[in-house]
Design a protein around this motif. Structure first.
Motif, PDB file in Angstrom:
ATOM      1  N   GLN A 154      13.462   9.334  -2.437  1.00 29.60           N
ATOM      2  CA  GLN A 154      13.389   9.953  -3.756  1.00 29.60           C
ATOM      3  C   GLN A 154      11.933  10.293  -4.056  1.00 29.60           C
ATOM      4  O   GLN A 154      11.029   9.583  -3.613  1.00 29.60           O
ATOM      5  N   PRO A 155      11.687  11.354  -4.829  1.00 26.50           N
ATOM      6  CA  PRO A 155      10.317  11.832  -5.056  1.00 26.50           C
ATOM      7  C   PRO A 155       9.349  10.780  -5.601  1.00 26.50           C
ATOM      8  O   PRO A 155       8.181  10.756  -5.218  1.00 26.50           O
ATOM      9  N   PHE A 156       9.819   9.896  -6.474  1.00 25.43           N
ATOM     10  CA  PHE A 156       8.918   8.889  -7.068  1.00 25.43           C
ATOM     11  C   PHE A 156       8.526   7.798  -6.085  1.00 25.43           C
ATOM     12  O   PHE A 156       7.658   6.987  -6.373  1.00 25.43           O
ATOM     13  N   HIS A 157       9.165   7.777  -4.898  1.00 24.93           N
ATOM     14  CA  HIS A 157       8.784   6.845  -3.832  1.00 24.93           C
ATOM     15  C   HIS A 157       7.996   7.542  -2.718  1.00 24.93           C
ATOM     16  O   HIS A 157       7.429   6.877  -1.856  1.00 24.93           O
ATOM     17  N   LEU A 158       8.000   8.874  -2.731  1.00 24.86           N
ATOM     18  CA  LEU A 158       7.445   9.633  -1.604  1.00 24.86           C
ATOM     19  C   LEU A 158       6.172  10.413  -1.910  1.00 24.86           C
ATOM     20  O   LEU A 158       5.405  10.703  -0.997  1.00 24.86           O
TER      21      LEU A 158
ATOM     22  N   THR B 208       7.024  -1.961  -8.393  1.00 29.60           N
ATOM     23  CA  THR B 208       5.971  -2.401  -7.479  1.00 29.60           C
ATOM     24  C   THR B 208       5.118  -1.180  -7.158  1.00 29.60           C
ATOM     25  O   THR B 208       5.646  -0.114  -6.824  1.00 29.60           O
ATOM     26  N   ARG B 209       3.798  -1.342  -7.262  1.00 29.75           N
ATOM     27  CA  ARG B 209       2.864  -0.237  -7.059  1.00 29.75           C
ATOM     28  C   ARG B 209       1.957  -0.494  -5.863  1.00 29.75           C
ATOM     29  O   ARG B 209       1.751  -1.640  -5.456  1.00 29.75           O
TER      30      ARG B 209
ATOM     31  N   ASP C 197       0.841  -1.201   0.000  1.00 31.31           N
ATOM     32  CA  ASP C 197       0.000   0.000   0.000  1.00 31.31           C
ATOM     33  C   ASP C 197       0.875   1.249   0.000  1.00 31.31           C
ATOM     34  O   ASP C 197       2.056   1.198   0.331  1.00 31.31           O
ATOM     35  N   SER C 198       0.278   2.356  -0.400  1.00 33.13           N
ATOM     36  CA  SER C 198       1.044   3.594  -0.590  1.00 33.13           C
ATOM     37  C   SER C 198       1.679   4.098   0.698  1.00 33.13           C
ATOM     38  O   SER C 198       2.782   4.642   0.669  1.00 33.13           O
ATOM     39  N   SER C 199       1.010   3.913   1.827  1.00 27.66           N
ATOM     40  CA  SER C 199       1.618   4.398   3.078  1.00 27.66           C
ATOM     41  C   SER C 199       2.883   3.605   3.407  1.00 27.66           C
ATOM     42  O   SER C 199       3.869   4.177   3.880  1.00 27.66           O
TER      43      SER C 199
ATOM     44  N   LEU D 215      10.026   8.823 -14.755  1.00 30.07           N
ATOM     45  CA  LEU D 215      10.049   7.596 -15.546  1.00 30.07           C
ATOM     46  C   LEU D 215       8.940   6.632 -15.122  1.00 30.07           C
ATOM     47  O   LEU D 215       8.366   5.925 -15.939  1.00 30.07           O
ATOM     48  N   PHE D 216       8.598   6.642 -13.822  1.00 32.11           N
ATOM     49  CA  PHE D 216       7.611   5.702 -13.276  1.00 32.11           C
ATOM     50  C   PHE D 216       6.159   6.108 -13.555  1.00 32.11           C
ATOM     51  O   PHE D 216       5.260   5.299 -13.422  1.00 32.11           O
ATOM     52  N   ARG D 217       5.927   7.375 -13.853  1.00 31.62           N
ATOM     53  CA  ARG D 217       4.576   7.876 -14.139  1.00 31.62           C
ATOM     54  C   ARG D 217       3.583   7.553 -13.017  1.00 31.62           C
ATOM     55  O   ARG D 217       2.432   7.233 -13.257  1.00 31.62           O
ATOM     56  N   GLY D 218       4.084   7.601 -11.796  1.00 31.45           N
ATOM     57  CA  GLY D 218       3.244   7.333 -10.632  1.00 31.45           C
ATOM     58  C   GLY D 218       4.085   6.782  -9.495  1.00 31.45           C
ATOM     59  O   GLY D 218       5.242   6.401  -9.688  1.00 31.45           O
ATOM     60  N   LEU D 219       3.492   6.759  -8.319  1.00 34.67           N
ATOM     61  CA  LEU D 219       4.195   6.278  -7.129  1.00 34.67           C
ATOM     62  C   LEU D 219       4.670   4.846  -7.329  1.00 34.67           C
ATOM     63  O   LEU D 219       3.914   3.979  -7.767  1.00 34.67           O
ATOM     64  N   ALA D 220       5.944   4.602  -7.028  1.00 36.18           N
ATOM     65  CA  ALA D 220       6.546   3.271  -7.162  1.00 36.18           C
ATOM     66  C   ALA D 220       7.333   2.961  -5.894  1.00 36.18           C
ATOM     67  O   ALA D 220       7.980   3.847  -5.324  1.00 36.18           O
TER      68      ALA D 220
END
Length: 150
Positions: free
Chosen positions: A38-42, A95-96, A24-26, A51-56
């Motif tokens: 890093q921003p794409f994980h936070l 992983t999303r 889950d995102s939390s 590059l991920f086009r969303g939270l990864a």
């Protein structure tokens, strides 16, 4: 195979499965804040422009969850899961949040030790899948496994 497996019990081609675990995102953000900020994980917004086009999830988060699933899986080498090294590690897909992870372990090679007759090395491929059977992580590793006591 519910009990622990000794080197002598393992053969090339054996496969072992695990239970499933939902990401889950939390959890993604908590792990990232501590270990991979890093921003794409936070941040979902910031991740959109990457590059991920969303939270990864961090690959290391996927690796940690893989270890948890592996330890709790049907694969129970005598002496525990003791790594002697990795030959290969890949994260072909992120992983999303909402991904349902599970692990499959395949025995690739079994080698008794020449210098330590009470143990040997088992080469395994550990693959982490999501609910759509897409590969999120794959590694090939060598494990130290005890031989059956005589």
């Amino acid at each position: 195979m519910a009990s622990e497996q000794y080197l002598d019990d393992l053969t090339v081609g054996l496969r072992f499965g695990s239970r499933r675990l939902v990401m889950d995102s939390s959890a993604i953000k908590r792990f990232a804040a501590e270990f991979d900020p890093q921003p794409f994980h936070l941040d979902e917004q910031a991740a959109q422009g990457t590059l991920f086009r969303g939270l990864a999830a961090s690959g290391w988060h996927t690796a940690a969850l893989t270890m948890r699933l592996l330890v709790e899986s049907e694969f129970r080498p005598a002496g525990g899961i003791v790594g002697a090294g990795l030959e290969e590690l890949q994260w072909p897909r992120p992983t999303r949040s909402g991904d349902e992870l599970y692990v499959e372990t395949e025995v690739l090679e079994v080698r008794p030790s020449k210098s330590r007759p009470a143990q040997g090395i088992v080469k395994v491929r550990v693959t982490t899948f999501n609910q759509m059977q897409e590969v999120l992580q794959m590694y090939v590793g060598n494990l130290v496994v005890q031989r059956r006591p005589s």
